[in-house]
Design a protein around this motif. Structure first.
Motif, PDB file in Angstrom:
ATOM      1  N   ARG A 143     -56.804  16.389 -52.919  1.00  0.00           N
ATOM      2  CA  ARG A 143     -56.568  15.162 -52.150  1.00  0.00           C
ATOM      3  C   ARG A 143     -55.963  14.109 -53.054  1.00  0.00           C
ATOM      4  O   ARG A 143     -55.005  13.428 -52.692  1.00  0.00           O
ATOM      5  CB  ARG A 143     -57.889  14.634 -51.591  1.00  0.00           C
ATOM      6  N   LEU A 147     -52.048  16.721 -52.059  1.00  0.00           N
ATOM      7  CA  LEU A 147     -51.590  18.074 -51.701  1.00  0.00           C
ATOM      8  C   LEU A 147     -52.507  18.729 -50.668  1.00  0.00           C
ATOM      9  O   LEU A 147     -52.150  19.729 -50.051  1.00  0.00           O
ATOM     10  CB  LEU A 147     -51.513  18.934 -52.971  1.00  0.00           C
ATOM     11  N   TRP A 148     -53.694  18.145 -50.508  1.00  0.00           N
ATOM     12  CA  TRP A 148     -54.731  18.802 -49.704  1.00  0.00           C
ATOM     13  C   TRP A 148     -54.235  19.208 -48.326  1.00  0.00           C
ATOM     14  O   TRP A 148     -54.368  20.366 -47.923  1.00  0.00           O
ATOM     15  CB  TRP A 148     -55.956  17.894 -49.607  1.00  0.00           C
ATOM     16  N   ASN A 149     -53.611  18.267 -47.616  1.00  0.00           N
ATOM     17  CA  ASN A 149     -53.211  18.586 -46.254  1.00  0.00           C
ATOM     18  C   ASN A 149     -52.236  19.746 -46.183  1.00  0.00           C
ATOM     19  O   ASN A 149     -52.278  20.545 -45.265  1.00  0.00           O
ATOM     20  CB  ASN A 149     -52.577  17.355 -45.597  1.00  0.00           C
TER      21      ASN A 149
END
Ligand code: ATP
Ligand code: ATP
Ligand code: MG
Ligand code: MG
Ligand code: PO4
Lengths: 265, 452, 324, 485, 265
Positions: A143, A147-149
């Motif tokens: 996050r 990049l998390w999503n």
């Protein structure tokens, strides 16, 4: 060449996280870093700017002894972390690197899954007691690196199958996950769009609350946005070092001025 | 991109020692593990090298003596009555006198020549004195006479090969106690040998013949050499090198770079690894069936041996070459393709040079295997007693020859203990041969090695 | 066209063949014959592969040719074969030079190595541990025997002339036959079945291997060829068999029981074709070479008393008749 | 014309074609190579290939086909009713030898063709004459056979002439055709690359051909074996006990077990030592140590196996027996699976170490940097990043070592003994499939007996068995392969 | 999704160098490029912009068939170069790539000397008749990529021993040296300082006089400076394509507007 006394006057000795004196780096015959003195403060973002090939990456790699891995590189001078000489014989570079993390200029994800890439540092340093904690660290780091999503549904796919910018953020997440005291970031946003750049800058700002961050960037704007201190390198010399505001508004060296105004490269 | 930035706080910093000079427990543990791991590596190397040293010392210890050979000095009067009864000095006529005739001549001459030199032959029967010379000695003398019939009638002084047991005595293989038990040598002979040494009539010399002579029968271990075997091995290795390396590399390139991913490719791939596991003697069966019986090539010839060993070596080279090709990062291929190189060009210009170390390693291992193999040669007639040197290539490839490992094997199966040192000596020659062969590969491999 | 004689076959005959080949090459203007080893069976197979320059001329063999070989030959056009007996090979029992002395009878060997033996008329599994258990006159040394593996022709002789003979001699054969309802074949099979508990060790390699094994196991007894023993008398002590010490003389006279004839087989179609072939075989059986004072005898071959007949047969190129 | 000379001429034409093609390509664009589709040398190459390849292919086909065509022609003349096929085969062999012999005879005796036509089997000692020039004939020459031989000789002679002319024509035609195709837009590179690719493909097919050859050379004798010995017993019996007088037990399992056991122990020695050595060489050792140690270790692969065997027999075997087997009550055999396995393991070290070292060395430095940069120690980086990245190559190396282990004879014979046994005890003597293939094949038993023929069945069984293992290995590698970059 | 008719109305058919219709790219299951239609004009600089991971590199690699080298990539639809379908069976991708050059996102110099790196393309395409001509091409390309001064004394040193930005410029020089008709540049200035960036932009402008250039960039400023046409990608879709001026001043799609103003990434 700016003089060392001034450096000391800028900052109180206590805040100095890293101090470098008379650092020289040679690649074989090539003299890549010439006589660099610099003090990097704790809880501060320091930006290294300068034309391509001037030695920013080289100097950065000195700080966590990554230059050790280049056979032809030779380092002279002294670099201290919290007052201790990191090139001392007794220093374990591994421990040093755990405290001084690094994001490389070229993204270099491991040929492993995205999850394992980020988990790698946390695992070897034993930062998580169990799977849940590890998952948490990974989510937080991803996050943080914005990049998390994009990857949350494909954590088990190889990190090498990501786009250039995604790989770069993966490497940032990977470094952040090990919670270093000093984070060296070599052009961390070079492949990122403005939004992602903004998020990473936000991360940097948060990290600064507790740690020290050194960032190499070619974007004057970025340096101005995120850093409190700026160092300008030119042809292996550290030409000027000072408060970011000062450097950008009233540079004392003509070369700095020329660079900032886009006249030398 | 809407990651909630509120979560972005980094993970809590782990408790770490404040000083770089002191290590916390975990770092200590990790460093200990590191040291252990490194030690394992060093130990592994040491183990391998220790095993090598052990094997080499035993080989050298046993074999070094085969490079020296004992000769005895003898004065022989070449009696024309005996050696050329017709008296016309015609070599064809003279060759009717066999080595047995020459042997008798020498046997008579030897005690006399000893006594003339002041060495007492007391207590040793005449026959036993003659037996101290090698059975090869008459052949040496005969060749000398046939090459130069003018010697007839003269008394020549001549260093003749000594018998294997006498040679063994000078090399401490035969002792007085063993001689007492041994039916082939007597203590008296050994004492006579002692006296001859004092009179400088018996001496050990460097033994070039071991490298140049052909094999000899069990009756004359002292004359057995490796000449034919060295030539045979050299011919076979030439064939292997010139066939297996290009074919192996070509096949690997095809499989790794060009072959479509399909069943056929998988089949070929499995096939090749499976060929590596085929016992070498089965390649001999194949060679016998295909090259000798079907294609009609001659048996016992280096050409067939070379072809069989080529087939046997191919999998080794292919497997290592493929592994090396696989290890070249794809970005290098991309870079070449991106400037408009064809696949073929990207492979030959960039990938292949980077894979070179692995290819050369495969070649080194493959050649080592090919050079040391006996089993397949058994079936194609190369495990044989061959005395005549094959001629130069190409003809020589089709003439009978032996091979170094065959010679080692032959020597080890022979009854006379004098062959033991020769087996080890042959192994030394084989290893030197191997090293010479690999030197270029090792040099090139170092040159091509690079990291990126 | 090929201009050298090619021979292949028995490793037992090999040393003799090389001695002859060497002497032949050195005294004649013909090239030295090539002598391959590889086993008697393999040699005969090669002989029978056909006629022509890429087939061999002579097969050396430590046992007589078999009917199946002759059939194979005929099938491939090799119709005329000459059988040449060159002499006899003695098989001896020897142990480490510093060990005890042994005087064996075939029955001792049978009782030491057979899987089942007969004790007091009862068939029971062999559990003799020392030679003294077998025969009180023998030393109380653990039984450990290195016998030729089943690939070797020597094993056949050992089975027949030692184990089987011992089986009969000790009366076990009768008991076995009785047990099998008079079936002699079954009884013989029982006789020659050796122990598998590690007391009898098969050697697939050569006599040098047996020697090396005795070196590593000083209390073992090995089976050797006479010539090998004679070359290694400083390391090996030979045992007597039925009271006879093996030697060329005692074997030639037939006193020493364990021996076998050695042969080579010549492809007649190649005579006059391969230069030197006729000369080579005549040289091989000449008195100078194969006679009692020739080099072969001095190497340990037991000279054939009927050598003269063989010489005549070779001179006349008389092919062998059907196997009797 | 001899084949060697023909080859030389064809290649010479090819070289001329190369030069001409290159020149013509340049001329077609007035000397400016930039206007060409491909490089000038590639045009030359294409002409070379067009000249040489079809001609060579034709030559190969000719060499393979011509004898059987001629044979078929001649066969008709010797075929008479009621003669069995095998007898005709025999006669044909005679025909072949005699026709070759006639050539030699003419050369040796200065005979003319007329003399030859005049020659009949009756009028002179033909067999003797042929023998004098080194041609063996089984019996006196039959007239029909002699006529057939003469017929064959004339056929062969004219075929040789036709061959030479035809091949030179094809080469020239190829040259001419390729030359006419040279235009600036001719895709010379694609054409020559297609040919090279075909050659590469051809090379990889040699492996298949070898396999086919092996299977063919084993299968007939194997079938022969199964006619003499029931397949059921071979595959299901648990004893291996060949006998001279028949009645052998030839169960394959004790041998397979021995093979697996010995190979397993050998790999247990070779893989850890080899891998650790490779890691040390690639990651820790200085350049100098590496450049010395690596070739040194490779010598282990070149030492003839008989040396290892004797080492096992004389040194390792008794040592294991005295210090392990006897104190542990595991028997007192000095030959054992353990002995052979240990010693074989030593021999296999370089197979694992050298190849793995090359592969580890070619893992990009950026992977190491990435790991060190996170504070990993060298060993952690190696274990968790570098080795996984190098896995396919390492597996290849291990497979190679395993293959050698399965195929090894001498060490097993001397180290593990010759007794086939099904036992778990590693200090027992056992033997392997390969050893028995060698010993049964080179033994004293008659060839057509099951005791000898079993060697072929063993070979084929082992072949199928290792094929299974390899399929498994391929599957595993596919599953775990990790590609860097 | 913008409609194709509009594309055609923007440009006269004659000027179209590359035209893509209904291009789909899948990496295994992942649908990375969705239904993209675009026309790239001759003698024009086209900029591809869009957030990281949106498919810019993927689409770029389709244009010179570099995606052929990724085993799991699958391409549908049609791309024409000068009216010829480049995915036609008869098309030789090698020839295509000689005409459509590429600078990759991650600099990937050959492990050879700097000289050989640049000379490679010229050599295999036979662009130089002799050494002098080759030297000339190399100097010109390196000058164009603003690297000549830094490397002119070390042409024989390995290209892999350069700094990140130098490597990037080396790759640009390498691509330029083969004189392609279309040059695809994937973030060519990401590791460059402003001055070097300016020089590369100048090069791009020069190239545009004769050829067509496609450039991927994260810098809106750069896109505005160098390009005449801009395409905005988002999540695999081509959201908007048009004159650069229009896109930046009056974007028609809300997503474009959001991106440009820094609201989505
Ligand atoms: N080899 C691959 N295997 C699987 N997925 C891939 C691969 N390459 C790219 N992708 C995915 O395809 C999507 C588009 O990737 P692409 O590289 O085209 O993005 P991009 O627009 O170039 O981004 P960036 O600006 O970060 O370079 C991404 O989600 C990426 O994760
Ligand atoms: N491994 C190496 N071997 C030899 N020279 C090197 C090596 N790495 C860097 N250099 C040289 O050292 C100088 C400084 O390089 P460095 O990578 O520090 O530059 P940089 O400031 O990071 O530039 P950039 O912004 O392009 O990344 C350059 O001239 C470069 O060519
Ligand atoms: Mg840099
Ligand atoms: Mg990209
Ligand atoms: O080799 P042999 O056939 O004599 O055992």
């Amino acid at each position: 060449m700016y003089d060392t006394k001034r450096v000391e006057s800028i900052v109180g000795q206590d805040d100095i996280k890293i101090s470098a004196r008379k650092v020289q780096v040679y690649y074989g015959d090539k003299h890549a870093i010439k006589d660099v003195d610099v003090d990097i403060l704790d809880k501060t973002v320091t930006a290294f700017i300068g034309p391509s090939g001037c030695g920013k990456s080289t100097f950065l790699r000195c700080i966590n002894r990554m230059n050790d891995t280049i056979p032809i590189a030779r380092i002279e001078g002294q670099i201290k972390l919290d007052g201790e000489d990191i090139y001392d014989k007794r220093v374990d570079p591994v421990q040093l690197r755990a405290r001084v993390g690094m994001v490389f200029q070229k993204p270099n994800p491991f040929p492993k899954s995205i999850y394992d890439n980020v988990a790698y540092g946390a695992r070897i340093h034993g930062l998580a007691r169990n799977k849940a904690e590890l998952d948490e660290i990974i989510e937080k780091s991803l996050r943080g690196a914005a990049l998390w999503n994009e990857v949350k549904d494909r954590l088990n796919e190889p990190g090498t199958g990501l786009s250039g910018g995604q790989q770069q953020r993966l490497c940032i997440a990977r470094a952040v996950a090990t919670s270093p005291e000093v984070l060296l970031m070599d052009e961390p946003c070079s492949a990122l769009d403005p939004i992602a750049t903004g998020q990473v800058e936000e991360l940097i700002d948060q990290l600064r609350q507790e740690f020290s961050v050194v960032i190499v960037t070619h974007s004057m704007q970025q340096a101005a946005r995120v850093s409190q201190k700026t160092a300008f390198f030119h042809l292996g010399n550290l030409v000027e070092y000072g408060d970011t505001d000062d450097i950008f508004t009233k540079p004392r060296d003509t070369r700095t001025e020329a660079y900032i105004s886009g006249r030398i490269g | 991109m809407t990651d909630a930035t509120a979560h972005n706080a980094p993970a809590a910093a782990p408790a770490r020692p404040k000083s770089l000079l002191t290590q916390d427990a975990r770092t200590k543990r990790r460093n200990a593990a590191e040291k252990r791991f490194r030690t394992y590596g060093a130990v592994a190397i040491c183990l391998a090298i220790a095993a090598l040293v052990m094997l080499l010392t035993s080989v050298l210890g046993n074999g070094a003596s085969s490079f020296f050979q004992t000769y005895a000095k003898i004065e022989v009067t070449l009696d024309p009555e005996v050696l050329d009864p017709k008296g016309n000095r015609d070599p064809a006529e003279m060759s009717k006198i066999t080595t047995i005739g020459y042997g008798n001549l020498m046997k008579q001459a030897f005690p006399a020549s000893l006594q003339a030199a002041g060495v007492s032959t007391e207590g040793v029967p005449e026959k036993e004195i003659g037996d101290m010379l090698s059975k090869e000695a008459p052949a040496q003398l005969r060749n000398r006479v046939l090459n130069n019939p003018d010697l007839l009638g003269e008394t020549i002084s001549f260093w003749a090969l000594a018998n294997g047991r006498i040679d063994g005595y000078l090399k401490d293989r035969v002792t007085m106690t063993s001689a007492e038990r041994d039916g082939n040598v007597s203590p008296e002979q050994l004492q006579l040998a002692d006296r001859m040494m004092e009179a400088d009539l018996l001496e050990k010399r460097f033994n070039w013949d071991f490298i140049t002579f052909p094999d000899a029968s069990e009756l004359r271990p002292e004359a057995a050499g490796l000449g034919v075997a060295i030539i045979g091995s050299a011919y076979m290795m030439l064939i292997v090198l010139f066939l297996a390396l290009p074919i192996g590399v070509a096949a690997s390139i095809y499989l790794e770079e060009f072959a479509p991913q399909n069943r056929l490719t998988d089949l070929i791939e499995v096939n090749i690894s499976n060929l590596a596991a085929v016992p070498s003697i089965v390649f001999g069966i194949l060679g016998l069936a295909v090259f000798i019986n079907y294609a009609g090539l001659p048996a016992s010839a280096p050409i067939v041996g070379g072809l069989v060993l080529t087939l046997m070596t191919l999998p080794t080279i292919i497997i290592s070459t493929r592994a090396a090709l696989k290890a070249v990062p794809p970005s290098i291929r991309d870079a070449a393709l991106g400037v408009g190189a064809s696949k073929m060009q990207s492979v030959f210009h960039h990938v292949l040079p980077l894979a070179m170390p692995g290819i050369l390693t495969g070649t080194i291992l493959g050649l080592a295997q090919a050079l040391g193999e006996t089993a397949p040669l058994l079936l194609i007639g190369m495990v044989a007693f061959v005395r005549d040197y094959p001629s130069w290539p190409v003809d020589g490839l089709f003439e009978p020859a032996s091979a170094l490992p065959v010679q080692v094997y032959n020597f080890t199966t022979r009854g006379d203990p004098a062959f033991v040192e020769r087996a080890s000596g042959a192994i030394i020659v084989l290893l030197v041969f191997l090293l010479c062969m690999n030197l270029l590969a090792i040099y090139l491999r170092r040159k091509f090695e690079r990291r990126w | 066209a090929r201009d050298n004689v090619q021979t292949a076959g028995s490793s037992t005959v090999l040393p003799y063949a090389t001695i002859v080949a060497e002497a032949f090459g050195e005294n004649f203007d013909f090239p030295t014959p090539v002598v391959e080893s590889g086993g008697s069976g393999a040699g005969r197979k090669k002989l029978c592969e056909g006629v022509g320059e890429n087939t061999i001329d002579i097969a050396n063999s430590s046992s007589r040719i078999k009917q199946s070989d002759i059939d194979l030959c005929a099938e491939n056009g090799v119709t005329e074969i000459m059988e040449v007996r060159i002499g006899y090979d003695g098989i001896v029992f020897a142990s480490d030079i510093d060990g005890a002395d042994f005087a064996f009878t075939p029955a001792d060997w049978f009782n030491a190595l057979a899987k089942d033996i007969v004790v007091d008329g009862e068939v029971k599994a062999n559990d003799n541990a020392t030679w003294a258990d077998v025969n009180a006159d023998l030393p109380a040394q653990e039984i450990l025997a290195f016998v030729p593996g089943t690939k070797h022709g020597t094993r056949e002789v050992f089975d027949e002339k030692v184990i089987l003979a011992g089986c009969e001699e000790s009366g076990a054969m009768e008991v076995f036959a009785e047990q099998n309802g008079g079936d002699e074949d079954k009884a013989e099979e029982m006789c020659t079945a050796l122990r598998t508990d590690g007391v009898s060790v098969d050697i697939d390699g050569d006599y040098t291997e047996t020697l090396a094994r005795i070196d590593a196991n000083k209390n073992a007894i090995g089976v050797f060829g006479l010539s090998f023993y004679e070359n290694n008398m400083d390391k090996l002590k030979v045992a007597t068999m039925s009271g006879v010490t093996p030697s060329t003389e005692s074997i030639a006279s037939g006193e020493y029981p364990v021996s076998r004839p050695l042969f080579f087989y010549v492809k007649n179609a190649h005579l006059d074709v391969i230069p030197g072939l006729q000369e080579y075989i005549e040289f091989f059986v000449s008195d100078d070479i194969a006679g009692p004072n020739g080099p072969l005898a001095s190497y340990g071959l037991v000279s054939d008393p009927e050598l003269a007949a063989t010489q005549e047969m070779v001179a006349n190129r008389t092919p062998m008749g059907p196997l009797e | 014309m001899s084949i060697g000379l023909l080859l030389l001429i064809v290649v010479g034409l090819g070289v001329i074609g190369y030069i001409l093609g290159r020149r013509r390509a340049l001329a077609s664009v007035a000397g400016d190579p930039r206007k060409l589709h491909s490089l000038p040398s590639q045009y030359g190459q294409s002409v070379f290939l067009f000249t040489v390849v079809p001609a060579l292919l034709l030559l190969i086909v000719w060499l393979l086909a011509a004898p059987s065509v001629i044979d078929g022609q001649v066969r008709g003349t010797v075929t008479t009713d009621g003669v069995s096929q095998s007898e005709i085969d025999l006669k044909m062999a005679d025909v072949g030898r005699i026709s070759d012999g006639l050539g030699a005879l003419m050369a040796a005796n200065d005979m003319s063709e007329d003399d030859l036509t005049a020659l009949t089997p009756g009028d002179s000692d033909l067999r003797g004459q042929l023998a004098a020039v080194g041609v063996a004939v089984g019996a006196d020459v039959e007239p029909a056979v002699f006529e057939a031989a003469k017929h064959k000789r004339s056929l062969t002679n004219s075929a040789g002439l036709i061959r030479t002319v035809l091949i030179l024509l094809v080469a020239l035609a190829g040259l001419a055709y390729a030359m006419t195709r040279i235009r600036p837009d001719f895709r010379a590179r694609n054409v020559s690359e297609a040919v090279v690719k075909a050659l590469l493909l051809g090379s990889s097919l040699i492996a298949i051909l070898t396999t086919v050859g092996i299977v063919l050379s084993l299968i007939f004798e194997t079938m022969h074996f199964f006619r003499l010995y029931p397949a059921k017993d071979f595959f299901l019996s648990l004893t291996w006990n060949p006998q001279f007088r028949g009645g052998s037990d030839l169960g394959v399992w004790p041998l397979i077990w021995g093979t697996l056991y010995v190979s397993f122990i050998a790999l247990l020695v070779a893989v850890p030592i080899g891998l650790l050595a490779a890691i040390y060489l690639a990651e820790y050792a200085t350049k100098r140590v590496r450049s010395v140690a690596k070739p040194l270790i490779e010598i282990l692969a070149g030492i003839p196996t008989i040396v290892y065997g004797l080492f096992a027999l004389i040194t390792v075997g008794p040592m294991l027996r005295d210090y392990f087997a006897q104190p542990l009550g595991l028997g007192n055999s000095s030959s054992s699976v353990m002995t052979a396995g240990l010693v074989m393991g030593i021999m296999l070290i370089p197979f694992v170490s050298s190849l793995s070292d090359d592969i580890i060395n070619s893992v990009p430095q950026s992977m190491r940097d990435g790991s060190y940069g996170l504070g990993a120690t060298k060993s952690e980086s190696i274990k968790q990043v570098i080795l996984p990245a190098a896995l396919p190559g390492v597996v290849g190396a291990v497979l190679l070592a395993a293959s050698r282990a399965i195929g090894e004879t001498m060490i097993v014979v001397l180290g593990a003994g010759a007794a086939a046994k099904l036992s778990m005890n590693p200090f027992e003597a056992m033997t392997t499939v390969t050893v028995k293939i060698v010993s049964q094949l080179t033994g004293d038993t008659e060839f057509a007996s099951p005791e000898t023929l079993v060697a072929f069945a063993l070979g084929l069984t082992l072949f199928v068995f290792t094929l299974g293992l390899n399929v498994l290995a391929l599957y595993i590698v596919r599953k775990y392969r990790e590609q860097y970059e």
